[in-house]
Enzyme design. Structure first.
Site, short mmCIF file in Angstrom:
data_model
loop_
_atom_site.label_atom_id
_atom_site.label_comp_id
_atom_site.label_asym_id
_atom_site.label_seq_id
_atom_site.Cartn_x
_atom_site.Cartn_y
_atom_site.Cartn_z
CD GLN B 126 4.31 7.89 -6.11
OE1 GLN B 126 4.23 6.99 -6.94
NE2 GLN B 126 3.42 8.02 -5.14
N GLY B 127 8.83 9.90 -5.47
CA GLY B 127 9.72 9.42 -4.41
C GLY B 127 8.99 9.32 -3.08
CB SER B 129 8.15 3.27 -1.72
OG SER B 129 6.82 3.28 -2.16
CD GLU B 244 -7.82 12.79 -13.65
OE1 GLU B 244 -7.50 11.83 -14.36
OE2 GLU B 244 -8.83 13.48 -13.87
CB SER B 382 -0.55 -3.75 -1.45
OG SER B 382 -1.10 -3.79 -0.15
CG ASN B 383 -5.08 -5.31 -5.04
OD1 ASN B 383 -4.68 -4.19 -5.35
ND2 ASN B 383 -5.60 -6.14 -5.93
CD GLU B 384 -2.42 -8.01 -0.14
OE1 GLU B 384 -1.78 -7.04 -0.60
OE2 GLU B 384 -2.54 -9.08 -0.76
C1 LIG Z 1 6.76 -2.07 -10.09
C2 LIG Z 1 6.61 -1.14 -8.93
C3 LIG Z 1 6.64 0.22 -9.15
C4 LIG Z 1 6.56 1.10 -8.08
N1 LIG Z 1 6.69 2.45 -8.31
C5 LIG Z 1 6.77 3.30 -7.27
C6 LIG Z 1 7.06 4.69 -7.48
O1 LIG Z 1 7.22 5.15 -8.61
N2 LIG Z 1 7.19 5.48 -6.39
C7 LIG Z 1 7.01 5.02 -5.12
O2 LIG Z 1 7.11 5.81 -4.20
N3 LIG Z 1 6.73 3.71 -4.88
C8 LIG Z 1 6.62 2.85 -5.93
N4 LIG Z 1 6.37 1.51 -5.70
C9 LIG Z 1 6.33 1.02 -4.33
C10 LIG Z 1 4.98 0.52 -3.87
O3 LIG Z 1 4.15 1.57 -3.60
C11 LIG Z 1 5.23 -0.40 -2.66
O4 LIG Z 1 5.82 -1.57 -3.17
C12 LIG Z 1 3.99 -0.74 -1.91
O5 LIG Z 1 3.55 0.36 -1.20
C13 LIG Z 1 4.18 -1.93 -0.95
O6 LIG Z 1 5.26 -1.70 -0.10
P1 LIG Z 1 6.40 -2.79 0.07
O7 LIG Z 1 6.87 -3.17 -1.26
O8 LIG Z 1 7.40 -2.25 1.02
O9 LIG Z 1 5.67 -4.04 0.70
P2 LIG Z 1 5.32 -4.25 2.25
O10 LIG Z 1 4.70 -3.02 2.77
O11 LIG Z 1 6.49 -4.80 2.93
O12 LIG Z 1 4.17 -5.33 2.14
C14 LIG Z 1 4.42 -6.69 1.85
C15 LIG Z 1 3.09 -7.41 1.77
O13 LIG Z 1 2.41 -7.31 3.01
C16 LIG Z 1 1.12 -6.75 2.83
N5 LIG Z 1 0.78 -5.93 3.98
C17 LIG Z 1 1.49 -4.90 4.49
N6 LIG Z 1 0.87 -4.39 5.57
C18 LIG Z 1 -0.24 -5.10 5.74
C19 LIG Z 1 -1.32 -5.06 6.69
N7 LIG Z 1 -1.34 -4.14 7.66
N8 LIG Z 1 -2.32 -5.95 6.57
C20 LIG Z 1 -2.31 -6.88 5.57
N9 LIG Z 1 -1.33 -6.96 4.65
C21 LIG Z 1 -0.31 -6.08 4.74
C22 LIG Z 1 1.23 -5.95 1.57
O14 LIG Z 1 -0.02 -5.79 0.96
C23 LIG Z 1 2.15 -6.82 0.75
O15 LIG Z 1 1.42 -7.84 0.16
C24 LIG Z 1 6.42 0.60 -6.77
C25 LIG Z 1 6.34 -0.78 -6.56
C26 LIG Z 1 6.43 -1.65 -7.62
C27 LIG Z 1 6.38 -3.12 -7.35
#
Ligand SMILES: Cc1cc2nc3c(=O)[nH]c(=O)nc-3n(C[C@H](O)[C@H](O)[C@H](O)COP(=O)(O)OP(=O)(O)OC[C@H]3O[C@@H](n4cnc5c(N)ncnc54)[C@H](O)[C@@H]3O)c2cc1C
Lengths: 362, 396
Positions: B126-127, B129, B244, B382-384
């Site tokens: 999945q591409g 992020s 799903e 994320s849970n947030e």
């Molecule tokens: C092990 C792992 C596997 C993954 N696999 C894939 C994959 O296969 N394909 C893919 O596309 N992505 C993948 N991801 C990416 C994942 O979807 C992102 O990490 C996720 O969407 C969070 O983005 P970020 O890491 O940039 O964190 P950020 O967006 O920078 O967030 C950092 C923190 O801030 C919080 N936050 C952000 N915005 C808000 C807000 N408005 N209000 C309150 N809190 C907020 C977040 O919840 C988090 O706790 C993977 C991530 C991990 C860790």
């Protein structure tokens, strides 16, 4: 009461901070996949800074510090974090071998002593000992011994004719074998097996041995809890910095109130833990054994619970970045989890505290 | 309301259990049971066993190989497999790429891509992020520019799970920079062997290579690999996220791990008795079990209420509680193994390790699993972010 640092204490903190910055500011040393070796020269430089003799009297060539100085040093080490088991080979070892004439060599970092007390399957109970001594020969097994491979000698707890004793055993004595590994936070550690190994000497026995183990372990717990404060403070700082610069939805994440409140909680957890560690340090410096043990358990419990909370929050708020080996948050998390499982976890110490807690007569 | 399972449902449960035990090799289930690492071949072997039985893509329409199951049956299916230590199925092809292709793809795309997803012959990743676009996914900047009958793609994806195994990647790319962010995104399927793609490992907290950075440098992708209309990718991605969700709470997996935890607590000795007989620790396990019981019923209520896509806010609740419970389980397992969890033994978690472990076998995966599962509250929204979605639905 004076809650400010003396000039001497401030200097001490600065010295350790400089050591940490010079030696441990890179990221490589904590990359578990690289299997970093123990660097003896780091140990020697700790000695050169006078940190081996932190708790030793000045007339014995030491710094003449007490539990408060210990807490200050350990917190600074925690900020590294530094993969050197100061709590073990300096604090605990020092208490166990006190008065054995090994002082000078230990102070210079030439003699590395590894306490080998815990046995496999004993969980956190240092009193659960089945290693035995017979005719100057010692047999048994000890687990998660920091610097087992690298040490020059061990201080081993064992039973001789049913009585607890502490024995000095050379690392290279016949019958001593070590299986070396790194722990989850990259500290060189090992499993020690003793098969009729010749002991060098008996350090203490009976009540005296028990006393050394108990007071030594409590001092080491203060060091560990304070190290945890250092890790937590570093994590709290990292998170504040990261969220202030990381932008999503067109603004810094630090602008979102839910995250602000959680950063505040982290900071409060750091301060709360630092306070309880100071309580433990104060009690350790003067009170009776019960008060000491109780305060130490309070500190270790708080360090365990708050440490995990802060680590988990830090990783969560960093998003994917917090999950990587490369980014430092994980390093502190790993160290905190190892602190938690050393010399009694939060449950163990909550239990000990509750047994020692003052309760009204029925 | 009748909350008991019917005889037919119980019969189905028995059928799934028998399948799991007979058809998924014991060597693979043993690894899952003991918290060992699975290799690509293990996942593929398991998938092929499902495919043989006609069960590899239960959520698809029947004519494409799906199963005509009720929501309760899907729940039973997931639960029984997890309880039998069958590895979780990799969702990227079956539950992510495929639903979008089925709903919005061309006939040619369905013919080309669906059969190898169903059979397990092609691995997807999945591409979505990017370094600058995580929670704020719509701000993604990987650019696709039309050049005749090809798109030229430049940019970077990150956190791409198991891209090192993948044959294909489905990506969200920017095809219009002039409009509102969400309206300039397209959904595109890219062959990982295309020149200009570079995959670089990211090592996670537990020392494992699970995710990657994927770089695109002048990567030429045929226009026919775009799914649906240009600039409609955001809508398709939302469809994917609501599809799903039966398995999202991972109730079966948590039940399995609860069993593991109880087993460990029974083996560990603490102050002259089994740790499980320590009232304080036992109460912690008990409270977790209560949470899990409630989650299971919430899960059933949500999936039974809506056969078909689950409303986003309900999926969010399941994800939040589900991951909290999963993480709590890893914490309690860490606590249960105590100091025996300290040695870092990555080799002992992999294949071809025949030496004795340091400490009990069950202690080896405790810490790495704890560290690794921190991810579950970060990925997949994320849970947030889930809470923000729920709040929007609740409060408008
Ligand atoms: C092990 C792992 C596997 C993954 N696999 C894939 C994959 O296969 N394909 C893919 O596309 N992505 C993948 N991801 C990416 C994942 O979807 C992102 O990490 C996720 O969407 C969070 O983005 P970020 O890491 O940039 O964190 P950020 O967006 O920078 O967030 C950092 C923190 O801030 C919080 N936050 C952000 N915005 C808000 C807000 N408005 N209000 C309150 N809190 C907020 C977040 O919840 C988090 O706790 C993977 C991530 C991990 C860790």
């Amino acid at each position: 009461m004076d809650l400010s640092l003396s000039d001497e204490q401030r200097l001490l903190v600065e010295t350790v901070e400089r050591f940490v910055a010079d030696r441990y500011s890179g990221t490589d040393h904590s990359d578990l996949t690289k299997d970093a070796p123990f660097r003896r020269e780091d140990w020697v430089s700790l000695a050169e800074l006078g940190l081996m003799g932190l708790l030793r009297d000045e007339d014995m060539g030491g710094f003449g510090g007490g539990p408060i100085e210990l807490a200050l040093v350990a917190e600074s080490l925690g900020r590294g974090p530094v993969p050197l088991p100061y709590w073990s080979s300096v604090v605990l070892a020092g208490a166990l071998v006190d008065g054995q004439g090994m002082g000078a060599a230990m102070l210079e970092g030439e003699l590395l002593v590894a306490p080998a007390l815990l046995e496999p399957g004993a969980r956190y109970d240092l009193g659960s000992v089945s290693t035995t001594v017979e005719e100057q020969r010692i047999s048994g097994a000890k687990t998660v011994v920091p610097l087992a491979e690298e040490a020059d000698c061990f201080v081993v707890s064992a039973l001789e004719a049913g009585e607890l004793g502490l024995y000095l055993v050379g690392r290279n004595a016949e019958g001593v074998s070590v299986r070396s590994y790194q722990t989850q936070d990259g500290v060189r550690t090992g499993e020690v097996v003793l098969e009729k190994a010749l002991i060098e000497s008996r350090i203490a026995s009976g009540e005296e041995a028990l006393h050394r183990i108990e007071t030594g372990a409590d001092l080491a717990r203060i060091a560990l809890a304070s190290e945890a404060v250092g890790c937590m403070a570093a994590l709290s700082g990292l998170t504040e910095e990261y969220l202030s610069t990381r932008k999503q939805f067109g603004r810094p994440l630090a602008g979102f109130q839910v995250l602000q409140h959680r950063m505040v909680e982290m900071r409060m957890a750091v301060e709360e833990t630092r306070s309880i560690v100071l309580v433990a340090a104060r009690e350790a410096a003067g009170s009776g054994r019960t008060e000491q043990a109780r305060a130490v358990s309070a500190a270790k419990t708080k360090a365990g619970r708050n440490g995990r909370h802060v680590a988990e929050e830090a990783v969560q708020m960093h998003g994917g970045m917090g999950m990587t080996m490369e980014y430092p948050a994980g390093r502190y998390m790993r160290r905190l989890m190892m602190i938690e499982t050393t010399l009694g976890d939060a449950d163990y110490h909550a239990g000990r505290f509750s047994r020692l807690m003052a309760v009204p007569a029925a | 309301m009748d909350l008991s399972y019917t005889p037919e449902e119980e019969a189905f449960r028995a059928e799934v259990r028998a399948f799991a035990i007979e058809k998924i090799p014991e060597a693979i289930r043993d690894k899952v049971r003991r918290g060992r690492h699975l290799e690509k071949a293990d996942f593929v072997t398991a998938h092929k066993a499902f495919a043989e039985r006609g069960w590899s893509v239960p959520g698809w329409p029947e004519e494409l190989g799906g199963c005509d199951w009720t929501a309760v049956q899907k729940h039973i299916f997931d639960e029984e497999l997890a309880l039998a230590s069958v590895p979780g199925r990799i969702p990227f092809g079956t539950n992510m790429a495929a639903p979008v292709i089925i709903e919005f793809g061309s006939e040619a795309q369905k013919e080309r891509f669906l059969p190898p997803i169903r059979s397990g012959d092609e691995w997807w990743c999945q591409g979505f992020s990017e370094p600058g676009a995580g929670s704020d996914l719509a701000s993604l900047t990987t650019r696709a520019v039309l050049d005749g009958d090809h798109y030229i793609i430049n940019g970077q994806k990150t956190w791409t799970t198991l891209a090192q195994y993948a044959d294909w990647i489905f990506c969200l790319v920017r095809t219009d920079t002039e409009v509102k962010q969400q309206e300039g995104i397209s959904f595109i399927l890219i062959d990982m062997k295309t020149p200009g793609i570079t995959v670089r490992p990211i090592i996670l907290l537990d020392g494992r290579h699970e995710v990657n950075e994927v770089f695109f440098e002048d990567v030429r992708v045929p226009v026919e690999n775009r799914v649906g209309e240009e600039n409609k990718g955001w809508t398709y991605a939302k469809h994917l996220l609501s599809h799903e969700r039966t398995g999202i709470a991972r109730v079966g997996h948590s039940k399995h791990q609860l069993g593991v935890l109880k087993q460990i607590a029974t083996s560990e000795q603490s102050e002259g008795r089994s740790l499980i007989d320590d009232p304080y620790f036992r109460a912690k396990i008990a409270e977790l079990e209560m949470d899990l019981m409630a989650l299971e019923m919430t899960n059933l209520r949500v999936i039974a209420a809506a056969d078909g896509p689950t409303p986003l806010e309900q999926a969010g609740m399941l994800k939040i509680r589900g991951t909290e419970i999963q993480q709590r389980l890893t914490e309690l397992i860490m606590e249960a193994v105590g100091p025996a969890g300290q040695p870092y033994q990555p080799e002992a978690l992999g294949d071809r390790w025949n030496e004795p472990t340091i400490g009990p076998d069950y202690a080896v995966p405790a810490a790495p699993t704890y560290f690794n599962w921190r991810k579950s509250s970060i990925y997949g929204g994320s849970n947030e972010i889930q809470k923000t979605i729920i709040a929007k639905v609740m409060l408008g």
